[in-house]
Design a protein around this motif. Structure first.
Motif, PDB file in Angstrom:
ATOM      1  N   GLU A  13      62.823  21.874 -96.993  1.00  7.01           N
ATOM      2  CA  GLU A  13      64.213  22.226 -97.692  1.00  7.01           C
ATOM      3  C   GLU A  13      64.421  23.129 -97.039  1.00  7.01           C
ATOM      4  OE1 GLU A  13      67.160  23.193-100.713  1.00  7.01           O
ATOM      5  OE2 GLU A  13      65.163  22.925-101.466  1.00  7.01           O
ATOM      6  N   LYS A  20      59.673  22.525-100.974  1.00  2.95           N
ATOM      7  CA  LYS A  20      61.090  23.474-100.631  1.00  2.95           C
ATOM      8  C   LYS A  20      60.567  23.446 -99.685  1.00  2.95           C
ATOM      9  CE  LYS A  20      60.319  25.244-105.436  1.00  2.95           C
ATOM     10  NZ  LYS A  20      59.815  26.921-106.199  1.00  2.95           N
ATOM     11  N   GLU A  51      64.616  18.335-101.068  1.00  2.00           N
ATOM     12  CA  GLU A  51      65.005  17.849-102.497  1.00  2.00           C
ATOM     13  C   GLU A  51      64.889  17.153-103.533  1.00  2.00           C
ATOM     14  OE1 GLU A  51      69.399  18.474-101.134  1.00  2.00           O
ATOM     15  OE2 GLU A  51      69.288  19.987-101.005  1.00  2.00           O
ATOM     16  N   LYS A  76      66.027  18.427 -94.896  1.00  2.00           N
ATOM     17  CA  LYS A  76      66.574  19.445 -95.805  1.00  2.00           C
ATOM     18  C   LYS A  76      66.767  17.725 -97.282  1.00  2.00           C
ATOM     19  CE  LYS A  76      70.062  21.648 -97.964  1.00  2.00           C
ATOM     20  NZ  LYS A  76      71.598  21.940 -98.391  1.00  2.00           N
TER      21      LYS A  76
END
Length: 57
Positions: A20, A17, A36, A32
């Motif tokens: 991301e 997280k 994920e 990012k």
């Protein structure tokens, strides 16, 4: 699922997280996507461990 496995998966999810969000903020699509991917991997591991736990009962 042992506590250590749960903690490890939670840490991997949290790191994903963070990656991301960092990728979104900086406009780095690669970072990012990596975040994920890390989150998906942690979710998959949780699912596998839950199936294992179900068969132990």
């Amino acid at each position: 699922m042992s506590f250590a496995d749960k903690a490890k998966n939670a840490a991997e999810d949290l790191a994903g997280k963070a990656k991301e969000v960092a990728g979104e903020v900086t406009g780095n699509d690669k970072l990012k996507a990596e975040g994920e991917k890390d989150q998906a991997k942690a979710s998959l591991k949780d699912g596998v461990e839950n199936v294992k736990d179900a068969f132990k009962k």
